[in-house]
Design a protein around this motif. Structure first.
Motif, PDB file in Angstrom:
ATOM      1  N   VAL A  35       0.851  -1.192   0.000  1.00 39.19           N
ATOM      2  CA  VAL A  35       0.000   0.000   0.000  1.00 39.19           C
ATOM      3  C   VAL A  35       0.882   1.236   0.000  1.00 39.19           C
ATOM      4  CG1 VAL A  35      -1.741   1.328   1.286  1.00 39.19           C
ATOM      5  CG2 VAL A  35      -1.833  -1.194   1.283  1.00 39.19           C
ATOM      6  N   SER A  36       0.573   2.181  -0.861  1.00 41.89           N
ATOM      7  CA  SER A  36       1.223   3.499  -0.793  1.00 41.89           C
ATOM      8  C   SER A  36       0.146   4.541  -0.518  1.00 41.89           C
ATOM      9  CB  SER A  36       1.972   3.806  -2.094  1.00 41.89           C
ATOM     10  OG  SER A  36       1.108   3.710  -3.203  1.00 41.89           O
ATOM     11  N   GLY A  37       0.552   5.641   0.148  1.00 38.18           N
ATOM     12  CA  GLY A  37      -0.448   6.607   0.582  1.00 38.18           C
ATOM     13  C   GLY A  37      -1.091   6.145   1.873  1.00 38.18           C
ATOM     14  N   GLU A  38      -2.238   6.687   2.178  1.00 40.18           N
ATOM     15  CA  GLU A  38      -2.877   6.404   3.474  1.00 40.18           C
ATOM     16  C   GLU A  38      -4.291   5.878   3.266  1.00 40.18           C
ATOM     17  OE1 GLU A  38      -2.808   8.038   7.897  1.00 40.18           O
ATOM     18  OE2 GLU A  38      -1.379   8.617   6.358  1.00 40.18           O
ATOM     19  N   TRP A 426     -15.610   7.080  -0.592  1.00 43.06           N
ATOM     20  CA  TRP A 426     -14.452   6.931  -1.460  1.00 43.06           C
ATOM     21  C   TRP A 426     -14.852   6.255  -2.766  1.00 43.06           C
ATOM     22  CZ3 TRP A 426     -14.849   5.291   3.624  1.00 43.06           C
ATOM     23  CH2 TRP A 426     -14.231   6.120   4.563  1.00 43.06           C
ATOM     24  N   LEU A 427     -14.086   6.559  -3.788  1.00 44.50           N
ATOM     25  CA  LEU A 427     -14.240   5.869  -5.068  1.00 44.50           C
ATOM     26  C   LEU A 427     -13.093   4.885  -5.203  1.00 44.50           C
ATOM     27  CD1 LEU A 427     -15.137   9.030  -7.147  1.00 44.50           C
ATOM     28  CD2 LEU A 427     -16.700   7.144  -6.601  1.00 44.50           C
ATOM     29  N   LEU A 428     -13.417   3.648  -5.493  1.00 45.09           N
ATOM     30  CA  LEU A 428     -12.398   2.617  -5.680  1.00 45.09           C
ATOM     31  C   LEU A 428     -12.436   2.137  -7.124  1.00 45.09           C
ATOM     32  CD1 LEU A 428     -13.066   2.464  -2.497  1.00 45.09           C
ATOM     33  CD2 LEU A 428     -11.923   0.271  -2.632  1.00 45.09           C
ATOM     34  N   PHE A 429     -11.270   2.014  -7.724  1.00 41.78           N
ATOM     35  CA  PHE A 429     -11.189   1.605  -9.132  1.00 41.78           C
ATOM     36  C   PHE A 429      -9.783   1.098  -9.430  1.00 41.78           C
ATOM     37  CE2 PHE A 429      -8.708   5.303 -10.437  1.00 41.78           C
ATOM     38  CZ  PHE A 429      -9.017   6.214  -9.440  1.00 41.78           C
ATOM     39  N   THR A 430      -9.667   0.370 -10.517  1.00 45.62           N
ATOM     40  CA  THR A 430      -8.354  -0.106 -10.939  1.00 45.62           C
ATOM     41  C   THR A 430      -7.697   0.942 -11.827  1.00 45.62           C
ATOM     42  OG1 THR A 430      -9.370  -1.244 -12.810  1.00 45.62           O
ATOM     43  CG2 THR A 430      -8.930  -2.558 -10.838  1.00 45.62           C
ATOM     44  N   THR A 438       1.262  -3.176 -14.894  1.00 44.41           N
ATOM     45  CA  THR A 438       0.913  -3.311 -13.476  1.00 44.41           C
ATOM     46  C   THR A 438      -0.472  -2.719 -13.246  1.00 44.41           C
ATOM     47  OG1 THR A 438       1.973  -1.187 -12.983  1.00 44.41           O
ATOM     48  CG2 THR A 438       3.298  -3.181 -12.664  1.00 44.41           C
ATOM     49  N   THR A 439      -1.065  -3.126 -12.120  1.00 48.23           N
ATOM     50  CA  THR A 439      -2.382  -2.593 -11.746  1.00 48.23           C
ATOM     51  C   THR A 439      -2.361  -2.179 -10.285  1.00 48.23           C
ATOM     52  OG1 THR A 439      -3.507  -4.066 -13.308  1.00 48.23           O
ATOM     53  CG2 THR A 439      -4.858  -3.111 -11.541  1.00 48.23           C
ATOM     54  N   ASP A 440      -2.893  -0.994 -10.013  1.00 45.48           N
ATOM     55  CA  ASP A 440      -3.171  -0.562  -8.639  1.00 45.48           C
ATOM     56  C   ASP A 440      -4.678  -0.465  -8.461  1.00 45.48           C
ATOM     57  OD1 ASP A 440      -0.477  -0.251  -8.105  1.00 45.48           O
ATOM     58  OD2 ASP A 440      -0.488   1.924  -8.443  1.00 45.48           O
ATOM     59  N   VAL A 441      -5.159  -0.823  -7.271  1.00 46.78           N
ATOM     60  CA  VAL A 441      -6.513  -0.442  -6.899  1.00 46.78           C
ATOM     61  C   VAL A 441      -6.389   0.875  -6.144  1.00 46.78           C
ATOM     62  CG1 VAL A 441      -8.517  -1.009  -5.472  1.00 46.78           C
ATOM     63  CG2 VAL A 441      -7.461  -2.756  -6.921  1.00 46.78           C
ATOM     64  N   GLY A 452      -7.051  13.232  -6.992  1.00 48.36           N
ATOM     65  CA  GLY A 452      -6.491  11.927  -7.334  1.00 48.36           C
ATOM     66  C   GLY A 452      -6.416  11.006  -6.138  1.00 48.36           C
ATOM     67  N   PRO A 453      -5.773   9.851  -6.283  1.00 51.05           N
ATOM     68  CA  PRO A 453      -5.786   8.835  -5.233  1.00 51.05           C
ATOM     69  C   PRO A 453      -5.112   9.290  -3.938  1.00 51.05           C
ATOM     70  CG  PRO A 453      -5.141   7.870  -7.337  1.00 51.05           C
ATOM     71  CD  PRO A 453      -5.161   9.363  -7.530  1.00 51.05           C
ATOM     72  N   ILE A 454      -5.751   8.964  -2.814  1.00 48.69           N
ATOM     73  CA  ILE A 454      -5.123   9.163  -1.511  1.00 48.69           C
ATOM     74  C   ILE A 454      -4.372   7.900  -1.090  1.00 48.69           C
ATOM     75  CG2 ILE A 454      -6.747  10.916  -0.693  1.00 48.69           C
ATOM     76  CD1 ILE A 454      -8.245   8.688   0.805  1.00 48.69           C
ATOM     77  N   ALA A 455      -4.690   6.793  -1.737  1.00 45.28           N
ATOM     78  CA  ALA A 455      -3.967   5.538  -1.466  1.00 45.28           C
ATOM     79  C   ALA A 455      -4.031   4.656  -2.709  1.00 45.28           C
ATOM     80  CB  ALA A 455      -4.574   4.811  -0.274  1.00 45.28           C
ATOM     81  N   ARG A 456      -2.987   3.837  -2.841  1.00 49.52           N
ATOM     82  CA  ARG A 456      -2.931   2.863  -3.935  1.00 49.52           C
ATOM     83  C   ARG A 456      -2.537   1.510  -3.356  1.00 49.52           C
ATOM     84  NH1 ARG A 456      -2.020   4.199  -9.317  1.00 49.52           N
ATOM     85  NH2 ARG A 456      -2.306   6.420  -9.786  1.00 49.52           N
ATOM     86  N   VAL A 457      -3.184   0.470  -3.841  1.00 47.62           N
ATOM     87  CA  VAL A 457      -2.822  -0.892  -3.460  1.00 47.62           C
ATOM     88  C   VAL A 457      -2.290  -1.591  -4.702  1.00 47.62           C
ATOM     89  CG1 VAL A 457      -3.620  -3.075  -2.500  1.00 47.62           C
ATOM     90  CG2 VAL A 457      -4.694  -0.922  -1.755  1.00 47.62           C
TER      91      VAL A 457
END
Ligand SMILES: [Fe+2]
Length: 481
Positions: A35-38, A426-430, A438-441, A452-457
């Motif tokens: 996980v990056s971000g929070e 929150w909005l979750l998407f790939t 590569t893919t982040d959620v 933009g994203p506050i976190a990436r998985v």
């Protein structure tokens, strides 16, 4: 874990099996994703994508609608994130696994039925269950455009085909609507042969309590519909089935503007004679946002497409361009029930699709609507690059662009359990990097899409293109509703 043997080699040129649509060969269980971000503390639950992922080398030309459904689950729990993927074990896929190869043809050759001795009770046509994953009455179902619901567990194991205690006469589409107050599930089926359109209601316990055939003049491909507190709203667009194509070749679905376009309004428990149709300008809506009825006016919105193409011309050359798409543009439809008039008003010119909103307000007025859009050049199916949020009150549009080397999948709204405003969540998407593969959620604060994203998985590997995603809150786990 299952690792497929005789897996898709992609040896033949198949646009729907290459690039972002290339399938993965096996099933994984991966704890502790990076996980990056929070991550928000209150984001607890599971993000699940359903999409096509053929288990075996296709028998002939492959369309993305053909692939065996595969679920990808990303579980957010106590600060850590795990990943799991599983094929949906439909009876048709089980028969193919027993045979060790594909037995069913795709849409391009639908009438070449498999040998009954090989498929047994699985039947002559495959339901790949690859389009959506929903929960109703504490049970989860994988859905296809024309298939019986396939029940799966929270762990993605397949329980079997479900038919509402024998009351469901046909396969249904992948877009039921669930009333957040009554907990009823409203859904429909369409067919190239009469009855062309059927409508159903299941009660909060999952019992089928209403079923009605709705006569329409021609078989239209009706992917989605809308509900209000009191109505079901249908689109009868000129995207029509041509049954002669099954035997004579040619596109199975043709856009036929001379057939006209109508919106139909039916009371929630209405009979066929209660349906009222309202002519609108020609076009098709693949996905709708929300709908509501206030002061005798039914209002719905969706992405309106005046030249829908879904790569279903199975006779044409198989090239990347045969998979190109024109998406729709955000459009608001208003139906004045007393005056019997309907209007269509475009409110943006950005092309997009995958319309979503806070579905805890399904059937009631909503202000915020989300979609995946194209900022870049007109793109191949599924290569959306922009997350979009519309504010219905101010007509403002907020966007976040993922960059030219990336594309994104459908964004689902996950409500903040302590939220009060419609967009508290929150909005979750790939988000796919198609250079690095590569893919982040991603997690985006729905109030600040432009940030933009506050976190990436980071996913253990690239996720293949999927159709629909959903969010299953931890507190709504299996057996609860
Ligand atoms: Fe859909």
């Amino acid at each position: 874990m299952t690792v497929a043997s005789n897996f898709v080699t992609n040896a033949r040129r198949q646009p729907f099996l290459s690039g972002h649509m290339a399938p993965v060969p096996d099933e994984l269980d991966v704890p502790g994703c990076r996980v990056s971000g929070e991550l928000p503390d209150r984001l607890r639950g599971t993000f699940i994508q359903n999409g096509p992922n053929p288990r075996f080398e296709p028998l002939g030309r492959y369309h993305m609608f053909d692939g065996d459904g595969m679920l990808h689950a990303v579980d957010f729990k106590d600060g850590s994130v795990s990943y799991r993927n599983r094929w949906i074990r439909t009876p048709m896929l089980e028969a193919e696994i027993r045979a060790g190869r594909a037995l069913y043809p795709g849409l391009a050759d639908l009438m070449s039925f498999p040998d009954p001795a090989l498929v047994g009770g699985a039947g002559p046509i495959k339901n790949p269950a690859n389009t959506n994953i929903i929960q109703h009455a504490g049970r989860r179902f994988a859905l296809y455009e024309t298939g019986m619901p396939v029940e799966v567990t929270a762990d993605l194991e397949t329980l079997g085909v479900r038919d509402f205690d024998g009351k469901l006469p046909c396969g249904i589409t992948a877009h039921p609507r669930i009333d957040p107050i009554t907990k009823e599930m409203l859904f429909f089926a369409y067919s190239p042969i009469p009855p062309y359109l059927r409508y159903f209601v299941a009660d909060a316990e999952g019992k089928l309590v209403h079923a009605v055939d709705l006569p329409t003049p021609a078989p239209s491909m009706i992917h989605d519909f809308v509900i209000t507190e009191k109505h079901a709203v249908f689109l009868d667009s000129p995207l029509l089935f041509d049954m002669s194509a099954l035997t004579e070749g040619g596109p199975m679905v043709k856009y036929t503007p001379e057939a006209g376009t109508r919106l139909g309004v039916l009371p929630r428990f209405g009979r066929a004679e209660d349906m009222r149709w309202y002519e609108i300008e020609n076009g098709h809506v693949q996905h709708f946002w929300n709908g509501w009825c206030e002061d005798g006016v039914v209002e719905v919105s969706g992405t309106f497409n005046t030249n829908p193409q879904y790569g279903m011309d199975m006779d044409g050359d198989l090239t990347e361009s045969s998979a190109s798409a024109q998406a729709g543009v955000a459009t608001r439809f208003k139906i004045d029930l007393a005056r019997s008039t309907a209007t269509a008003e475009r409110f943006d010119d950005m092309e997009g699709d995958f319309c979503r909103f806070n579905e805890g307000r399904n059937g009631r007025r909503t202000r915020h609507h989300y979609m995946c859009g194209f900022r870049g050049e007109r793109s191949t199916i599924g290569l959306f690059d922009t997350l979009v949020k519309y504010d219905d009150r101010t007509n403002a549009r907020a966007t976040w662009y993922t960059g030219e080397k990336h594309h994104i999948g459908e964004a689902v709204f996950a409500p903040d359990p302590q939220g009060t405003a419609e967009d508290d969540g929150w909005l979750l998407f790939t988000d796919h990097d198609h250079v690095e593969s590569t893919t982040d959620v991603c997690v985006v604060d729905a109030r600040h899409v432009e940030a933009g994203p506050i976190a990436r998985v980071r996913m253990p590997r690239r996720l293949p293109f999927g159709f629909h995603v959903n969010w299953f809150r931890a507190e709504d786990g299996e057996g609860k509703e």
